[in-house]
Write a protein that holds these residues in place. Sequence first.
Motif, PDB file in Angstrom:
ATOM      1  N   LEU A   1      -6.640   3.321   2.915  1.00 16.07           N
ATOM      2  CA  LEU A   1      -6.675   3.061   1.743  1.00 16.07           C
ATOM      3  C   LEU A   1      -6.828   1.412   1.276  1.00 16.07           C
TER       4      LEU A   1
ATOM      5  N   PRO B   1      -1.677  13.407  -4.269  1.00 15.47           N
ATOM      6  CA  PRO B   1      -1.329  13.060  -3.014  1.00 15.47           C
ATOM      7  C   PRO B   1      -2.718  12.470  -2.478  1.00 15.47           C
ATOM      8  N   LEU B   2      -2.662  11.831  -1.541  1.00 12.93           N
ATOM      9  CA  LEU B   2      -3.847  11.237  -0.713  1.00 12.93           C
ATOM     10  C   LEU B   2      -3.799  11.589   0.681  1.00 12.93           C
TER      11      LEU B   2
ATOM     12  N   LEU C   1       1.695   7.018  -6.867  1.00 14.94           N
ATOM     13  CA  LEU C   1       0.577   7.891  -7.432  1.00 14.94           C
ATOM     14  C   LEU C   1       1.169   9.382  -7.704  1.00 14.94           C
TER      15      LEU C   1
ATOM     16  N   TRP D   1      -1.789   0.011  -8.361  1.00 15.51           N
ATOM     17  CA  TRP D   1      -1.615  -1.260  -7.365  1.00 15.51           C
ATOM     18  C   TRP D   1      -1.368  -2.482  -8.376  1.00 15.51           C
TER      19      TRP D   1
ATOM     20  N   THR E   1       0.767  -1.107  -0.087  1.00 17.76           N
ATOM     21  CA  THR E   1      -0.030  -0.058  -0.095  1.00 17.76           C
ATOM     22  C   THR E   1       0.829   1.293  -0.058  1.00 17.76           C
ATOM     23  N   LYS E   2       1.911   1.190   0.851  1.00 17.92           N
ATOM     24  CA  LYS E   2       2.755   2.500   0.982  1.00 17.92           C
ATOM     25  C   LYS E   2       3.526   2.639  -0.589  1.00 17.92           C
TER      26      LYS E   2
ATOM     27  N   MET F   1       1.028   4.433  -2.772  1.00 19.54           N
ATOM     28  CA  MET F   1       0.842   5.730  -2.557  1.00 19.54           C
ATOM     29  C   MET F   1       2.037   6.671  -3.003  1.00 19.54           C
ATOM     30  N   ARG F   2       3.288   5.871  -2.818  1.00 17.02           N
ATOM     31  CA  ARG F   2       4.347   6.663  -3.586  1.00 17.02           C
ATOM     32  C   ARG F   2       4.576   6.843  -4.788  1.00 17.02           C
TER      33      ARG F   2
ATOM     34  N   ILE G   1      -5.562   4.585  -9.093  1.00 16.91           N
ATOM     35  CA  ILE G   1      -5.332   3.638  -7.809  1.00 16.91           C
ATOM     36  C   ILE G   1      -4.983   2.306  -8.380  1.00 16.91           C
TER      37      ILE G   1
ATOM     38  N   GLU H   1      -4.669   7.088   5.409  1.00 13.92           N
ATOM     39  CA  GLU H   1      -3.557   6.264   5.792  1.00 13.92           C
ATOM     40  C   GLU H   1      -3.236   5.036   5.273  1.00 13.92           C
ATOM     41  N   PRO H   2      -2.411   4.088   5.317  1.00 12.50           N
ATOM     42  CA  PRO H   2      -2.312   3.022   4.310  1.00 12.50           C
ATOM     43  C   PRO H   2      -3.344   1.966   4.804  1.00 12.50           C
TER      44      PRO H   2
END
Length: 707
Positions: A99, A91-92, A88, A133, A81-82, A85-86, A129, A95-96
């Motif tokens: 998400l 910004p989101l 993308l 993933w 998940t982290k 997020m990096r 997203i 929290e991981p």
Amino acid sequence: MEELLIYLKIIRKRWLSASLVFGVVFFFLGYDRSSKTVPLYRASGTIIFETKTPSITDPFALTSQTKLSNDLVLMKSDSLTKKVMRDLEFPLELEPQSLSSRLMVVNPQNTDVIELSFVDEDPEKAAEIINAWIRNYVQLDRDQNISQTRDLANFLERQIPESQKELEKTAEKIKEFKQDNRILDITAEASSTIGIISGLDSQIAELQAQLASQKSRRDALQKIFPVDSQGAIISTFVNESPVVGSLIKQIQEIRTKIEQEKIHLGNEHPQLIALQKQESVLEEQLQKYLQNIDIQRNPSSVDVEDVYQPGANQSALLAEYANLDREIASLEAKLKSLNQLIDNYRQRVDTLPNLEFEQEQLQRELNARSDLLQNLIKNYQNAQISLNSTQGNVRSAEFASVPKYPTTNRRVTYLIQGFLGGILAGSLVAYLLEQLDQGINNIEQIREYFTQPVLGKIPDFYRRKTDKITSDLPVKDNPSSPISENFRAVCASLNFMSTEEKPLKVITISSSVAKEGKSTIAANTAIAAAGIGKKVLLIEADLRKPGQKKIWKNIPQELGLSDLLHKENNSLLSDLLIPVMDNLDILLAGNSKSNPVALIGSPQMLYIIEEMKKQYDLIIIDAPPVSIAADAQILGRMSDGMLMVIRQGKVNTSMLAGTKESLIQAEVNIIGLLLNCFTSDSDNYYYYYNYSYYHDRKDENKNKLFS
């Protein structure tokens, strides 16, 4: 079905509270949320995996179902998940954990496919997203496979030298085994040994035949010359040696002389002794000559008498006999040697299977270690090749496209949720209020405390708009109403219960608590009894809070029962009785309210009742509530029976239990129950049926008057 009807009755009874709760829940859970909602878009992608089974070349391979189960957990891990997020571009503010909780990962049954979906208000954001993933998971899967392959190569590299050492040790064991057991080729040795044993068996059989033949010839010669083999040898030697023959002859002659001299001279004669010494000397000489031929027998034991002296032909036969004996001994020695040799070969043959088994075990171990080494070398080479060509377990991936239409209409969903939630909450509140309400609402609750018969059910006639009853005395003011018939039915029930042995002339009417309608019921019951021809007296015995004067209205009389019971008051009973209608008189409570219990329990009260019984057919006492004081219990014991008035919504179970206990302790005779203002479907039907019946009768009478 029966339980559903009970719930429906509860909701109808508590409709106001249930409706209020329904409105609040529907507004906040349904309407308010639906008015603020925005459409949601679902983006979906798929990952297709290779189907693998575990093997020695890939020990990390898992079964398809187990692998996909692990992938489902890995896809929602914090580390992946982290990375997403990096990866993308926007910004989101999540929290991981938040998400990953919004990501839906599904594996359809019996497939090698994993479906990923994400719901968001922005369709482009949802698609990005999902694609991020999928990209990160494919890369992670490839990195994991490369790491696993590298670990496998390192493991194999460490195992190859150890496997070589074990292979060399096993080869050395086989070498030592062959040296210790003097083995070159067990199969060839077994075949040659069996051939040798077969040849030895033939030789033994041949020797046994020769031995039997020689023994047969020796036995034939032995019949001619009854001597043994040793004697035949000595006889032959004697025949061939002139010296031995001469010595034997001399010894025999001397022995003959000795025997003759013993007869003539005796045993002790010197000449005899000289002959004996000469015999001894000759025998010693003979023994010395015989030592050369008697190798198995002590020469001193040879007796001259045993030595046979044949002729020329007999000597040849004796020589043949001695040769046969020597040949037999030689054959027996050869046969013994061959038997010992064949035994040795047979022992060797017996040990060959065990040696062969041990050798095969060692050979199998050698082959297994050799195969293992070859596999390790081959797998190491394959692992080195796979390091440059590993693609992971993912066969293909389908990225998400930007959704064009909302997934669901959340407004309708929220409205439905609010509606269902409101119904559930309203029903629950109605049920809880019903459970918390200890009020008496049905006859079943009353039956838990009082088993006496119900003599009447009086509906709440003030609320009956169809009756248009506004008076507290409907039996007097509306005699044709259904309410009036209810009171007449009570009077009829009392008549049925009254007998000559136990007449009911004095009846006390009371209740558990105040405002249950006992005074109104007492007044109307008295009117109904007077209407059927009885002379009735209504005594208002509730000295604390009298209500009959308010019910009857326009009664100017102030004095009453309390004034009559005071000793200092000289009023006459006849002066205080108030006729209100035909056959009905009333004795009001009066003005004095001091010490009501003492007044009610006085002998004067009992005297008044006894006197009035002589003048009236029925005396109805309007007593105070049982829970107020002991007045009702005292009056109940003075009367022939008590009627208990129970009003729905005014009394609860605890009050009813206390009333029952008080009346039981006072030993009051409760003859029946009067249910006031009870509402139920059956009561409504009964009431409206009666009303319709009397209404139709009234219209019919009017039509007759105008016809």
